[in-house]
Structures are given as structure tokens and as C-alpha cells.
Write a protein that holds these residues in place. Structure first.
Motif: not given
Ligand SMILES: Nc1nc2c(ncn2[C@@H]2O[C@H](COP(=O)(O)OP(=O)(O)OP(=O)(O)O)[C@@H](O)[C@H]2O)c(=O)[nH]1
Ligand SMILES: [Mg+2]
Length: 444
Positions: A313-315, A377-383, A389-391, A393-400
Motif C-alpha cells: 500500500s503506497m498510502a 530519503e525522498f528529499g525535496d522532490q515534488p509532493n 509512485s516513481k520513488y 517503483k525505483t526503490l522496490f525495483m532496485a531492491a529486487h
């Protein structure tokens, strides 16, 4: 030598019809044989087995309901009556929970707007009395949903042992499993259960104006908010729809069924026989309880499934675990994902990752909750939805990629499991990915 038509063999019209009938018989037999062969082949084909993984409330059971609705709609809708009992329990528990959490007239300070109101709003004290039969509705429905309905009559179960209520949240926590779905088969239902269900429907119908009055009272909402009491989304949905849901002739819609919350207990096996594409084919889903104490029980299923669907759940990024307030749900999901990726037993198994509850994520971000406040770690990216959701995706794919023992393709999708249309596209794709993987691995 034959010179005259009278010398021809006697080929009458009757003979031709006979021959035609014979030919048709043979043709039908061939068709039957082909059908039988096809069926035999299909019967030999092993059922497709899918394991649903992910933390509690990530949407595993909701995904399964979507699959059922899409590929076996008749049997999905046939269960509507059983879901009605779950939905009525959700509604009754939500009302009881609200009443439990509102201060009683004896304990409020003088001047509290809720009970000493000057306006013409409903009197909560009176509503509390008029809604008291919903206590019995909660007890009765719990009983109906926790007995074994097959041939045997009811098995006595200690009702409130199964009801867990965490402080500050309402939770409908009846036992899972599929025996309760026998409530859909009214012809074979034990007469006492039938009359119990009818009674609960009458009570709800009689209470529906009062439920609407309670839920639409701004003072009630204000007090719950002040106390920090939050209701689950499904509670809010059914309270918003109380007038329709509590009506005597109510039949749940597909949307209602998707919203109904029935916590999975342990590991449940669900068999779905396809009615649309690939009719007759059987799919087995292992739907697991996502709470932390249960995760060891998943492992025995790892080496027996054709695919794994992991839901996150992303929420939940701003919430902690109900059984451990020190642990953030986002962190828990990520740790669990890494544990699944690195498991050697499933190194060759196709894994699909669904980043779910995109709608609720959007709502939270729009309400001004900052993702970076909880995930530094999300830093100052747009909220916004796209960046968050891109964050994910990138994080979970890298971990995989880092943690998987062998190279493996990963299917990732952002989803909203209560949106049946969008889910139908995702599920068709998921089904294709699983079948292709099975073909490649000679599992079909
Ligand atoms: N708004 C919204 N609600 C969702 C979504 N997916 C699931 N839900 C709701 O979230 C609640 C929990 O979903 P479940 O499918 O029961 O979660 P689960 O992962 O099976 O949870 P456990 O059985 O406890 O492990 C239900 O009330 C669903 O209707 C979504 O994408 N958006
Ligand atoms: Mg579940």
C-alpha cells in the motif's frame, strides 16, 4: 454392362437420408471425441497456483476479488448474499465503534456542543438508545459468519475472542476462510441462521434513518476528529452509503463487495474456475494474512506456486504497524519485500509487484501530508502522485535486483484495487505474464 437406368443399383431418397444420418452420427462422434480429448487434456493441465503476499491491508484479498469478478463473474455474483452479511457487520461495527468513542453525557464537560446543543440537530443520547439493537446485530452476524455451515449445525464460538479493536481504529476482524460463503446458499442454510440473518436485516432497516442522522451530524464528526479517532476507509464508505446498505432489500454491488473488509486469517486457499477466457481452467490463489506474526507460515507455499503477486500500500507511509507502533508501515513493507526477493526457494518464480492504493496516496498528498516528512530519503522532490509512485517503483525495483539470488524479470504496476475497470487491464496482463512464464518453464 449397365445400359439402362433400370439396371442401376436401387439408390432411393430414403437411402441417401440414411447415409446422411450415418455421416452426421460419425461426424458428431468425431466432434465428441475431440471435445473429450480437449477436456481430458485440460483436466490433466495442472491448476495455476498463485501466492498473494504483502503486509496487512495492502489489498491482497481485494485483488483476488477483482480476479474472481473478471474471470468468473457468475460465481462472484452468486456470493453477493454472503457478502451482504460481511457488509452489514462492517456497518454495525462502525456505528457501535463511533458510539463507544463518543463521550457519554455524564462524562463531558459542561458546554460541550455535542450534547448540550442549541441547534435542532439530532440528540446523540437518544440516538445511542435507538441504535442499541445494533449491538445484537454485531453479535448475531459474528456468530453467523464464524460457524461452519456445511452439513453440521452451528459450532459454538466465543464471539469476542475474534474481535480485536486497536485503540483509535475500528476493525472488523472476523475469521476468514470460505465456510462463511455458505451464507450465499439460502436453500441449504440452517433455518436458525436464516432467521437470524433476516432479523439483523430488519433491525438495520429500522435503524437506517438514525444511522444516517448520527453519521451526518457535524458535531459527531468534530468530536471524533478532536479525539483523534479514525475510521477505516471501508467504514467510511459504508457509513456514507448507510441508507442504501441498511435497506431491507439491499443486494451488494460489485463495488460494495470490493470495499467489504474481511481480514484474512492464516492462509486461505481459493479456487476459481474460469468462466470467461479459458473457461474451465482452474486457478488456485493462496491468500495470506499479512500481519507480522504470520509471515513464517507463508514459506511452505513458496516452492509450490507458479507466481507470486506482492502488494504494497503506497498510502500507509504516515502510519505505524497496529501491533508495533515503533515501526512505520512503509519501512515494514520495504523490509518484507527485500526478505521475499532474497528467498532462494522462489529464485526462479515470476514475481509481480503491485504498488496499490494509488487513490488514497493521491488523497493524502492533496490534503497536504508530506511524503518526505516520513521518508526522509525522498528529499525535496515534488509532493505529488507521479513523483512518489516513481520513488516507490525505483526503490522496490532496485531492491529486487540487488537481493534476488538470480536474475529475474519483475513486473511492476501502480494500482487502485477498488477500481474494477483499471484492475481488469492489470489482471489480464498479470494472467498473461503468469501463463508465459509457465510455458517457458514447461509448467503447462
Ligand atoms: N481506497 C482503496 N481501498 C483499497 C484499495 N485496495 C484495497 N482497499 C481496501 O483496503 C481494505 C483492506 O484490503 P484487503 O484486500 O482486505 O487487504 P489484505 O492485504 O487482504 O489484508 P489482510 O487480510 O489483513 O492481510 C479493504 O477495505 C479494501 O476495500 C485501494 O487501492 N484503494
Ligand atoms: Mg486479506
Amino acid at each position: 454392362m449397365v445400359n439402362d437406368v433400370s439396371d442401376w443399383p436401387n439408390v432411393s431418397i430414403e437411402d441417401t437420408e440414411e447415409q446422411r444420418a450415418q455421416a452426421k452420427k460419425i461426424s458428431d462422434e468425431i466432434d465428441d471425441a475431440i471435445q473429450r480429448e480437449r477436456r481430458a487434456k485440460e483436466e490433466k493441465r495442472p491448476p495455476r497456483k498463485v501466492l498473494l503476499l504483502g503486509p496487512s491491508q495492502s489489498g491482497k484479498s481485494t485483488l483476488l476479488k477483482n480476479f474472481h469478478l473478471l474471470f468468473a463473474p457468475k460465481s462472484f455474483h452468486a456470493e453477493a448474499e454472503a457478502w451482504r452479511a460481511v457488509i452489514h457487520l462492517n456497518l454495525a461495527q462502525s456505528v457501535n465503534f463511533i458510539l463507544d468513542n463518543l463521550s457519554t453525557p455524564n462524562t463531558i464537560s459542561p458546554g460541550n456542543k455535542l450534547f448540550l446543543r442549541q441547534d435542532a440537530g439530532p440528540d446523540v443520547g437518544q440516538l445511542r438508545i435507538r441504535l442499541s439493537p445494533l449491538r445484537q446485530v454485531e453479535i448475531s452476524l459474528n456468530q453467523c459468519l464464524t460457524v461452519e455451515h456445511e452439513a453440521t449445525p452451528r459450532r459454538p464460538i466465543s464471539l469476542y475472542n475474534n474481535i480485536l479493536r486497536t485503540e483509535g481504529t475500528s476493525k472488523s476482524s472476523i475469521r476468514g476462510g470460505s465456510a462463511w460463503k455458505a451464507l450465499a446458499k439460502s436453500q441449504t442454510l440452517h433455518s436458525s441462521i436464516k432467521s437470524e440473518l433476516q432479523k439483523t436485516r430488519s433491525i438495520l432497516d429500522a435503524c437506517r434513518d438514525d444511522i444516517v442522522s448520527l453519521w451526518s451530524d457535524p458535531a459527531v464528526r468534530e468530536q471524533l476528529k478532536k479525539q483523534g479517532t479514525t475510521l477505516e476507509d471501508s467504514s467510511v464508505f459504508f457509513l456514507d452509503n448507510a441508507f442504501r446498505v441498511a435497506a431491507r432489500d439491499y443486494i451488494p454491488t460489485a463495488d460494495d463487495i470490493l470495499r467489504a473488509r474481511l481480514e484474512t486469517i492464516g492462509v486461505e486457499e481459493h479456487r476459481i474456475v474460469m468462466e470467461t477466457a479459458d473457461a474451465g481452467e482452474e486457478w488456485i490463489f493462496y491468500d495470506i494474512e499479512g500481519s507480522r506474526g504470520q509471515r513464517a507460515s507463508w514459506v511452505p507455499y513458496f516452492d509450490d506456486v507458479h507466481a507470486i503477486i506482492f502488494l504494497v500500500s503506497m498510502a500507509d507511509f504516515d502510519q505505524s504497524l497496529p501491533d508495533d507502533p515503533q515501526v512505520n508501515r512503509f519501512a515494514d513493507s520495504f523490509t518484507l519485500w527485500k526478505t521475499v526477493c532474497e528467498n532462494k526457494l522462489i529464485a526462479q518464480t515470476p514475481v509481480m509487484l503491485l504498488l496499490n492504493k494509488a487513490d488514497l496516496l493521491q488523497e493524502k498528498l492533496s490534503a497536504g501530508i508530506f511524503f518526505a516528512q516520513f521518508v526522509k530519503e525522498f528529499g525535496d522532490q515534488p509532493n505529488d502522485l507521479k513523483s512518489v509512485s516513481k520513488y516507490f517503483k525505483t526503490l522496490f525495483m532496485a531492491a529486487h535486483d540487488i537481493h534476488s539470488p538470480k536474475e529475474r524479470r519483475l513486473f511492476v504496476q501502480t494500482t487502485c484495487a477498488i477500481d474494477t475497470q483499471a484492475m481488469s487491464l492489470v489482471l489480464r496482463e498479470v494472467k498473461e505474464v503468469i501463463l508465459v512464464a509457465m510455458l517457458k518453464g514447461n509448467m503447462i
